[in-house]
Design an enzyme around this catalytic site. Sequence first.
Site, PDB file in Angstrom:
ATOM      1  N   HIS A  95       0.833  -1.212   0.000  1.00  0.00           N
ATOM      2  CA  HIS A  95       0.000   0.000   0.000  1.00  0.00           C
ATOM      3  C   HIS A  95       0.862   1.255   0.000  1.00  0.00           C
ATOM      4  CE1 HIS A  95      -3.290  -2.494   2.223  1.00  0.00           C
ATOM      5  NE2 HIS A  95      -3.723  -2.257   0.997  1.00  0.00           N
TER       6      HIS A  95
ATOM      7  N   CYS B  41      -2.579   0.305   9.856  1.00  0.00           N
ATOM      8  CA  CYS B  41      -3.639  -0.596   9.365  1.00  0.00           C
ATOM      9  C   CYS B  41      -4.614  -1.023  10.454  1.00  0.00           C
ATOM     10  CB  CYS B  41      -3.050  -1.886   8.808  1.00  0.00           C
ATOM     11  SG  CYS B  41      -1.694  -1.691   7.699  1.00  0.00           S
TER      12      CYS B  41
HETATM   13  N1  GLY Z   1      -2.531  -9.077   4.777  1.00  0.00           N
HETATM   14  C1  GLY Z   1      -2.959  -7.760   4.542  1.00  0.00           C
HETATM   15  C2  GLY Z   1      -3.531  -7.632   3.189  1.00  0.00           C
HETATM   16  O1  GLY Z   1      -3.027  -8.270   2.281  1.00  0.00           O
HETATM   17  O2  GLY Z   1      -4.475  -6.940   2.955  1.00  0.00           O
END
Ligand code: GLY
Length: 258
Positions: free
Chosen positions: A160, A245
Amino acid sequence: MLIAITREPSPSLGACELTHLERQAIDLDLARAQHRQYAAALRAAGCEVVTLAEAPELPDSVFVEDPAIVLDELAILTRPGAPSRRGEVPELARALAPYRRLAQIEAPATLDGGDVLRIGKTLYVGRSGRSDEAALVQLRAIVTPLGYEVVGVPVLGCLHLKSAITEIGEGVLLANREWVDTGRFGDATIIDVAPGEPSAANALKVGERLIYPSSYPETAARLSGFDVLYVDASEVIKAEGAVTCCSLILTQRGASAT
Ligand code: GLY
């Protein structure tokens, strides 16, 4: 008052999505203990913590940042790029409804909240494997009337945008330049992650404090002058997660106020 929405780690966290990492065994008890430590850090930083129940059928559901983007004016429910994660959205919608009016990214567009970095009234959106141009167009239509600018940013080599860059102070960004072109962020001051700690760019700013993983000591040494709360996040890091996150931080205001 700040609200931090979190979710208990799923018992199936070990079956999480992985894109750039090799699978390693995840110690679920340790993950749960670390999540409690993370919640304590959020409280120490001034948040009231709302913890949603675990979801055994949703391995990545501890990562509440991805199914929603919360702004002062509204919350935008995303359509996560990984199909296995789309079932996370309804519970986040229920959790956010008391605080914000809700908008929704519609199919076939895909967007993960981990790809959205808000700096003032600019939303930088990572063009990662999870978030696409159609989502950027929809997001722009939702937030432009509220005075936001939406800027697409290519991301390469990590999951991300916020794996590659986060804001740690006004005009100060922590970044891995291998994964994102920091020139896209205007005249911000860039603090580089230390060599050998590529995943160290993810810090969670809560008010004037930072929540930061203890896994990256050489980068941590570059954060002198910041008020840092260190947490052990080893198990979510194995799940290709990070400290931003695991929460959605919002100022408390009712949905009717928007
Ligand atoms: N394991 C976090 C994701 O891939 O969204």
